[in-house]
Design a protein around this motif. Sequence first.
Motif, PDB file in Angstrom:
ATOM      1  N   ASP A 226      40.086 -12.989  22.290  1.00 13.47           N
ATOM      2  CA  ASP A 226      40.625 -12.056  23.275  1.00 13.47           C
ATOM      3  C   ASP A 226      39.613 -11.002  23.715  1.00 13.47           C
ATOM      4  O   ASP A 226      39.972 -10.024  24.356  1.00 13.47           O
ATOM      5  CB  ASP A 226      41.871 -11.353  22.716  1.00 13.47           C
ATOM      6  N   LEU A 227      38.327 -11.221  23.381  1.00 18.36           N
ATOM      7  CA  LEU A 227      37.305 -10.235  23.707  1.00 18.36           C
ATOM      8  C   LEU A 227      36.138 -10.864  24.466  1.00 18.36           C
ATOM      9  O   LEU A 227      35.869 -12.054  24.358  1.00 18.36           O
ATOM     10  CB  LEU A 227      36.748  -9.584  22.434  1.00 18.36           C
TER      11      LEU A 227
ATOM     12  N   GLU B 192      43.705 -18.134  13.519  1.00 15.03           N
ATOM     13  CA  GLU B 192      44.754 -17.728  12.591  1.00 15.03           C
ATOM     14  C   GLU B 192      44.628 -16.279  12.128  1.00 15.03           C
ATOM     15  O   GLU B 192      45.541 -15.736  11.508  1.00 15.03           O
ATOM     16  CB  GLU B 192      44.755 -18.653  11.360  1.00 15.03           C
ATOM     17  N   ALA B 193      43.491 -15.631  12.436  1.00 17.33           N
ATOM     18  CA  ALA B 193      43.275 -14.249  11.991  1.00 17.33           C
ATOM     19  C   ALA B 193      44.085 -13.278  12.845  1.00 17.33           C
ATOM     20  O   ALA B 193      44.346 -13.522  14.025  1.00 17.33           O
ATOM     21  CB  ALA B 193      41.793 -13.904  12.058  1.00 17.33           C
ATOM     22  N   LYS B 194      44.468 -12.160  12.247  1.00 23.37           N
ATOM     23  CA  LYS B 194      45.244 -11.166  12.978  1.00 23.37           C
ATOM     24  C   LYS B 194      44.399 -10.425  14.003  1.00 23.37           C
ATOM     25  O   LYS B 194      44.886 -10.046  15.064  1.00 23.37           O
ATOM     26  CB  LYS B 194      45.857 -10.162  11.996  1.00 23.37           C
TER      27      LYS B 194
ATOM     28  N   TYR C 261      39.976  -5.569  17.035  1.00 28.71           N
ATOM     29  CA  TYR C 261      40.893  -5.578  18.168  1.00 28.71           C
ATOM     30  C   TYR C 261      41.950  -6.652  17.946  1.00 28.71           C
ATOM     31  O   TYR C 261      41.659  -7.746  17.474  1.00 28.71           O
ATOM     32  CB  TYR C 261      40.145  -5.855  19.468  1.00 28.71           C
ATOM     33  N   GLY C 262      43.192  -6.331  18.300  1.00 29.15           N
ATOM     34  CA  GLY C 262      44.263  -7.320  18.179  1.00 29.15           C
ATOM     35  C   GLY C 262      45.289  -6.911  17.156  1.00 29.15           C
ATOM     36  O   GLY C 262      45.468  -5.726  16.847  1.00 29.15           O
TER      37      GLY C 262
ATOM     38  N   SER D  47      46.977  -2.610  21.283  1.00 28.74           N
ATOM     39  CA  SER D  47      46.295  -2.702  22.569  1.00 28.74           C
ATOM     40  C   SER D  47      45.091  -1.764  22.630  1.00 28.74           C
ATOM     41  O   SER D  47      44.651  -1.384  23.700  1.00 28.74           O
ATOM     42  CB  SER D  47      47.270  -2.354  23.700  1.00 28.74           C
ATOM     43  N   TYR D  48      44.552  -1.377  21.470  1.00 28.05           N
ATOM     44  CA  TYR D  48      43.386  -0.504  21.461  1.00 28.05           C
ATOM     45  C   TYR D  48      42.376  -1.018  20.444  1.00 28.05           C
ATOM     46  O   TYR D  48      42.688  -1.831  19.570  1.00 28.05           O
ATOM     47  CB  TYR D  48      43.776   0.940  21.131  1.00 28.05           C
ATOM     48  N   MET D  49      41.142  -0.546  20.569  1.00 26.00           N
ATOM     49  CA  MET D  49      40.061  -0.958  19.684  1.00 26.00           C
ATOM     50  C   MET D  49      39.760   0.139  18.684  1.00 26.00           C
ATOM     51  O   MET D  49      39.829   1.327  19.015  1.00 26.00           O
ATOM     52  CB  MET D  49      38.795  -1.259  20.498  1.00 26.00           C
TER      53      MET D  49
END
Length: 329
Positions: free
Chosen positions: A180-181, A197-199, A233-234, A238-240
Amino acid sequence: MDELMLRKILDDDLSQAEETQLSDWLREDHRNRLIFQDLKATFSCNQEGITQAKNRVWQLLDHKLVLQQDRPSGWISAFKKYGLQVAALVLVGLSVIFLQQSSTEPGVGVESSIPMIEKACPMGQKLTVKLSDGSVVKLNAGSRLLTPEVFEHERRVILEGEAFFDVTKSELPFIVEARDLEVTVLGTSFNIRAYKEAKKTIVAVASGLVKVSPLDESKSLTREVQPGQMLKYGGGQSYMTVSGFDQEAMLAWKDNKLVFKDRSLYGILNELHKWYDVNFIINDGPSYRKNFSGKFNNPTLEEVMKSLSFAYDFKYEINETQIVITKPN
C-alpha cells in the motif's frame, strides 16, 4: 475503468467515490498498476501532441452539439451526459494515431514496450537480483519482484514480501511499489517488509533519504525517512509513524543471520516458517507469553530448535517439512 484512468491522468477530476474505486482496482493486482503506469508514461512522452489531441476532441464535441441543435432536447441531454465518455474514447483513438505518426518523425521519442521480468524467491531461500541500472535487490523468502528488463523514463519496480535495496545513484528516481506504499529514492539503501499477511508495511532506511507515500493518491500524506529511522503504515490506520529501529534485528536476514530480540514464540515460528520452508504443529506445547532473544549466524534448523526447546522447555520432532512441538513427559 478505462475512463477513470484517463480522467485521472488527463484532468485529475475524479470524485471521492471514483478515487476509491480506482484505488481499489489498482491494489487488486500489481498488473493493474503496471497498466496504469504504462498509460501515464504513454501520455507523458509527448505532452504537446496529447494537448493537441485533447483540443481536437473538444472541438469535435462542441461542433457535434451545434449541429444537433434542431434535434430533440432529450437527445442533446443524453449526449451531454455521456459526452465525457465519448470524448475519452475519441481521445484514446486520436492519441494513439498521433503517437504512431510521431514515432516515424525524427527526434520524436515514444515509450517502447519493455518486457517485464518477475523474480520469485521461494520459502526457505534468499535471492539476490541485479537490476539493469546496477542496483542490487536481495529478496527474502516468500517474496517477488517485478521489474522492467531495462529502465527508461523512471526506475519503477513492484515488491511483494520483503527485500533490501541497494540503489545506484541516478538522476532518475527509483520507485518501489510495495503493498500500500510507494517509496521513492535517488540512491540509498533501505529495507521494505510488505508481506500480504502482515498487519503493517514497514520501510527501514539504512542510508540516504527515502520519501514514502500511500499508493492511494487520494490521500495527501507523504513522509521523509532518514537513516536509522523506520516507517510503519497500515493496520487499519490512515497515518504513518516514524521511529528509530534496531538495525541488527531488522536487517540481519540479508546476511543470513537470525536475530531475535524479545520476540514472542509465535513471531519466531512464523519467521522460521519462511526461513526454512517448514510448518509447525503444536500439541499441548509451551506458552506463547514468554519472549525470547538470541542470535544465530547462518544456522541450521536443528540449531535453532535446540535453543528454543531449551528456552521454552518443549520437545520437538522434525519430519521433513513438518515440525511437531509437544510438552516434555
